[in-house]
Design a protein around this motif. Structure first.
Motif, PDB file in Angstrom:
ATOM      1  N   THR A 167       0.836  -1.206   0.000  1.00 61.51           N
ATOM      2  CA  THR A 167       0.000   0.000   0.000  1.00 61.51           C
ATOM      3  C   THR A 167       0.868   1.252   0.000  1.00 61.51           C
ATOM      4  O   THR A 167       0.595   2.219  -0.723  1.00 61.51           O
ATOM      5  N   GLY A 168       1.922   1.234   0.820  1.00 64.01           N
ATOM      6  CA  GLY A 168       2.819   2.389   0.846  1.00 64.01           C
ATOM      7  C   GLY A 168       3.448   2.648  -0.504  1.00 64.01           C
ATOM      8  O   GLY A 168       3.479   3.788  -0.989  1.00 64.01           O
ATOM      9  N   LEU A 169       3.934   1.602  -1.162  1.00 62.12           N
ATOM     10  CA  LEU A 169       4.590   1.775  -2.456  1.00 62.12           C
ATOM     11  C   LEU A 169       3.601   2.201  -3.528  1.00 62.12           C
ATOM     12  O   LEU A 169       3.923   3.002  -4.418  1.00 62.12           O
ATOM     13  N   LEU A 170       2.369   1.689  -3.444  1.00 64.92           N
ATOM     14  CA  LEU A 170       1.345   2.091  -4.414  1.00 64.92           C
ATOM     15  C   LEU A 170       1.074   3.594  -4.332  1.00 64.92           C
ATOM     16  O   LEU A 170       1.005   4.281  -5.358  1.00 64.92           O
ATOM     17  N   PHE A 171       0.932   4.101  -3.126  1.00 64.08           N
ATOM     18  CA  PHE A 171       0.644   5.536  -2.992  1.00 64.08           C
ATOM     19  C   PHE A 171       1.896   6.386  -3.205  1.00 64.08           C
ATOM     20  O   PHE A 171       1.783   7.578  -3.492  1.00 64.08           O
ATOM     21  N   ALA A 172       3.075   5.787  -3.096  1.00 61.95           N
ATOM     22  CA  ALA A 172       4.280   6.488  -3.521  1.00 61.95           C
ATOM     23  C   ALA A 172       4.202   6.756  -5.027  1.00 61.95           C
ATOM     24  O   ALA A 172       4.561   7.849  -5.501  1.00 61.95           O
ATOM     25  N   LEU A 242      -2.200  -7.755  -7.066  1.00 59.23           N
ATOM     26  CA  LEU A 242      -2.906  -6.517  -7.396  1.00 59.23           C
ATOM     27  C   LEU A 242      -2.031  -5.309  -7.079  1.00 59.23           C
ATOM     28  O   LEU A 242      -2.006  -4.331  -7.836  1.00 59.23           O
ATOM     29  N   PHE A 243      -1.319  -5.370  -5.963  1.00 56.25           N
ATOM     30  CA  PHE A 243      -0.395  -4.285  -5.639  1.00 56.25           C
ATOM     31  C   PHE A 243       0.718  -4.190  -6.679  1.00 56.25           C
ATOM     32  O   PHE A 243       1.081  -3.089  -7.120  1.00 56.25           O
ATOM     33  N   VAL A 244       1.247  -5.349  -7.076  1.00 56.52           N
ATOM     34  CA  VAL A 244       2.330  -5.356  -8.066  1.00 56.52           C
ATOM     35  C   VAL A 244       1.861  -4.724  -9.370  1.00 56.52           C
ATOM     36  O   VAL A 244       2.555  -3.875  -9.957  1.00 56.52           O
ATOM     37  N   GLY A 245       0.673  -5.115  -9.826  1.00 53.37           N
ATOM     38  CA  GLY A 245       0.150  -4.561 -11.066  1.00 53.37           C
ATOM     39  C   GLY A 245      -0.114  -3.065 -10.982  1.00 53.37           C
ATOM     40  O   GLY A 245       0.238  -2.304 -11.902  1.00 53.37           O
ATOM     41  N   ALA A 246      -0.728  -2.629  -9.869  1.00 52.79           N
ATOM     42  CA  ALA A 246      -1.039  -1.202  -9.721  1.00 52.79           C
ATOM     43  C   ALA A 246       0.228  -0.373  -9.632  1.00 52.79           C
ATOM     44  O   ALA A 246       0.313   0.723 -10.202  1.00 52.79           O
ATOM     45  N   VAL A 247       1.236  -0.880  -8.921  1.00 49.52           N
ATOM     46  CA  VAL A 247       2.502  -0.161  -8.816  1.00 49.52           C
ATOM     47  C   VAL A 247       3.159  -0.057 -10.189  1.00 49.52           C
ATOM     48  O   VAL A 247       3.670   1.015 -10.571  1.00 49.52           O
ATOM     49  N   ALA A 248       3.156  -1.141 -10.945  1.00 51.67           N
ATOM     50  CA  ALA A 248       3.787  -1.126 -12.268  1.00 51.67           C
ATOM     51  C   ALA A 248       3.108  -0.128 -13.196  1.00 51.67           C
ATOM     52  O   ALA A 248       3.773   0.647 -13.902  1.00 51.67           O
ATOM     53  N   VAL A 249       1.772  -0.117 -13.191  1.00 55.67           N
ATOM     54  CA  VAL A 249       1.034   0.797 -14.077  1.00 55.67           C
ATOM     55  C   VAL A 249       1.289   2.251 -13.691  1.00 55.67           C
ATOM     56  O   VAL A 249       1.576   3.103 -14.543  1.00 55.67           O
ATOM     57  N   GLN A 250       1.190   2.548 -12.400  1.00 61.41           N
ATOM     58  CA  GLN A 250       1.360   3.932 -11.967  1.00 61.41           C
ATOM     59  C   GLN A 250       2.809   4.405 -12.124  1.00 61.41           C
ATOM     60  O   GLN A 250       3.057   5.545 -12.530  1.00 61.41           O
ATOM     61  N   ALA A 251       3.750   3.548 -11.814  1.00 58.66           N
ATOM     62  CA  ALA A 251       5.153   3.931 -11.981  1.00 58.66           C
ATOM     63  C   ALA A 251       5.458   4.190 -13.448  1.00 58.66           C
ATOM     64  O   ALA A 251       6.155   5.159 -13.796  1.00 58.66           O
ATOM     65  N   GLY A 252       4.917   3.341 -14.328  1.00 60.31           N
ATOM     66  CA  GLY A 252       5.114   3.560 -15.752  1.00 60.31           C
ATOM     67  C   GLY A 252       4.541   4.885 -16.212  1.00 60.31           C
ATOM     68  O   GLY A 252       5.170   5.624 -16.981  1.00 60.31           O
ATOM     69  N   ALA A 253       3.348   5.200 -15.717  1.00 60.74           N
ATOM     70  CA  ALA A 253       2.728   6.482 -16.082  1.00 60.74           C
ATOM     71  C   ALA A 253       3.560   7.653 -15.580  1.00 60.74           C
ATOM     72  O   ALA A 253       3.736   8.659 -16.282  1.00 60.74           O
TER      73      ALA A 253
END
Length: 527
Positions: A167-172, A242-253
């Motif tokens: 969760t922390g990394l996702l919101f990062a 789900l966290f891995v996927g969301a982090v990858a998508v947002q980091a890519g963006a």
């Protein structure tokens, strides 16, 4: 691509050095929130039968499900994950978004990034270093949560630790996107925090309507994923994907956006100043600058007051005859004894609102530091505006805004509870002397030692931690008394109102504020 990451290692070391105090403190507080739960809950529910009854009662109470989520098992580990998992994830998310914005947009806004970029620093190196710094902090949380619970004989906490860290990394990554969209670090933090608030609302709404974490609204929220990992209850390891996927998508963006803008620029244009009217005083300017923050905190406190007010009777029924739970609530909030648990719970909620309001007070006071370091104060002070008038405007907003948000919190508590409106408002406003004292300490630090002004956050966070988990850990009263909130009358329910402690705290706040303004008047401004 390698050239665009040049200097990442040096920037990462710089970020970790700058956050060498904030990161460890925040990491330990987040970890303590989880690892303190087995001992606290074990003293409340000592037997398996008591834990099973408590889990059934909590799952049947929609208000408790909205606040904490469902309970998936009656073991101490599962109860610890239920009680602290989502809130630890929120703390990790706040820490991560602050770290990322601080080392990206805030560096650009201050002009420091321009100096660094003149050396061998790639275009995407600052963003990469900021995300890696957040990853270091989140990984530490995961390891400490798993190790801390295992050390208490509660093994198998790795899933919970990974969910909190995820969760922390996702919101990062959310903050990384926000930092590309706006030119203001404050706005970037606001956008990321708004997304976090929306995630909590989605989870709460889903859990309130449907048990077991099965609601589509719960699954739409990353905080809902934390509970659906089902730590200590036949873990669903696949939810972590789900966290891995969301982090990858947002980091890519975030990386794509970072490569398509110039340094210091953003995709959302800055709003120009007011086209009509005029700001005739320093106080009016301070209010204009901080009105968004005041309105946001006001709305949040009003809504939260209504929600917690609606839980009062249900919480009293849930406690029932459990003496240990009754003792904790009474120690946090009000006078003990049969028939007054409702007052004790209201007093507890009022105290929590007060401690959170202290965070607003620190934020509003330290806006002075941001204005000075951003060199926006210098043009004002070069005219007919003195330092005391300039600083006094922001302090008036900080102290007056604190009173407003606590008033609205009390109004929400009374409306949600359906009775005792005046008592609820009085209970929240009784927290003001302690809130003002912490805000005054921030003013003193800013005025006297501006380079250490951020230490006010540590004071406010420590007070919040003492009030939140201190009674559950059965800390000595001498330790709890370190918080100014421990000396305030516990309303409603106090048998006799002692005006001496609030008066002393208010006088101390005035003295510290005056000392801070005096130090500001004498010192040099930051160049």
């Amino acid at each position: 691509m390698t050239d665009q990451l040049a200097g990442t290692g040096a920037l990462l070391r710089l970020a970790l050095r700058r956050d060498r105090v904030m990161m460890p403190v925040w990491t330990l507080l987040t970890t303590l929130l989880v690892v303190s739960m087995p001992g606290a809950l074990g003293s409340v529910y000592a037997t398996a039968a008591e834990r099973a009854r408590a889990a059934a009662s909590m799952n049947a109470n929609s208000s408790m499900r909205a606040l904490y989520g469902p309970v998936f098992d009656d073991s101490l580990g599962a109860l610890a994950a239920w009680r602290g998992g989502v809130y630890a994830a929120v703390l990790a998310a706040v820490m991560s978004l602050v770290v990322v914005v601080r080392h990206t947009r805030e560096e650009e806004e201050s002009g420091r990034q321009e100096l660094l970029s003149a050396a061998m620093v790639g275009r995407r190196a600052p963003l990469t270093a900021a995300l890696l710094a957040a990853l270091v902090a989140d990984a530490a949380v995961a390891l400490l949560v798993a190790g801390g619970l295992a050390g208490q004989g509660v093994p198998g906490a790795l899933a919970l630790g990974l969910a909190v860290a995820g969760t922390g990394l996702l919101f990062a990554c959310t903050a990384a996107i926000a930092a590309q969209l706006t030119e203001s670090a404050r706005a970037a933090k606001g956008i990321a925090a708004a997304v976090l608030g929306a995630a909590f609302v989605l989870k709460a709404a889903g859990d309130a309507g449907t048990g077991g974490g099965r609601s589509a609204l719960t699954w739409a929220s990353p905080l809902g994923w934390v509970e659906n990992v089902r730590a200590f209850a036949a873990e669903r390891w696949w939810v972590l994907l789900l966290f891995v996927g969301a982090v990858a998508v947002q980091a890519g963006a975030a990386y794509v956006l970072a490569g398509r803008r110039d340094l210091g620029m953003s995709f959302l244009p800055s709003r120009p100043g007011p086209a009509e009217g005029r700001l005739g005083t320093a106080g009016a300017l301070a209010l204009r600058l901080q009105r968004g923050s005041v309105l946001g905190w006001s709305a949040g406190f009003l809504v939260a007051g209504v929600v917690f007010g609606g839980m009062v009777d249900g919480a009293a029924d849930l406690v029932g005859d459990n003496d240990r739970t009754r003792e904790i609530i009474e120690r946090m909030g009000g006078q003990g004894g049969p028939g007054v648990l409702t007052d004790a719970f209201l007093a507890t909620m009022a105290g929590m609102f007060g401690m959170v309001a202290a965070l607003y007070a620190v934020s509003a006071v330290l806006r002075l530091s941001g204005e000075e370091s951003g060199q926006r104060a210098e043009p004002l002070l070069a005219n007919a505006v003195g330092r005391l008038r300039w600083a006094g405007g922001h302090l008036a907003v900080a102290f007056g805004g604190s009173a407003l948000i606590l008033l609205l919190a009390g109004l929400g508590l009374g409306l949600g509870h359906g009775r005792g409106l005046g008592a609820a408002i009085g209970a929240t406003l009784a927290q003001l002397p302690a809130v003002w004292l912490i805000g005054a300490l921030a003013a003193l630090l800013y005025g006297a030692v501006p380079q250490y002004a951020a230490a006010a956050w540590a004071v406010a966070g420590g007070v919040l931690a003492l009030g939140w988990i201190g009674p559950a850990l059965n800390l000595p009263q001498a330790v709890l008394n370190l918080s100014p909130f421990a000396h305030l009358p516990r309303l409603p329910g106090a048998q006799a109102l002692d005006w001496a402690p609030p008066t002393v705290l208010t006088a101390l706040a005035m003295a510290l504020t005056a000392a801070g303004l005096g130090a500001l008047r004498r010192r040099d401004m930051i160049a």
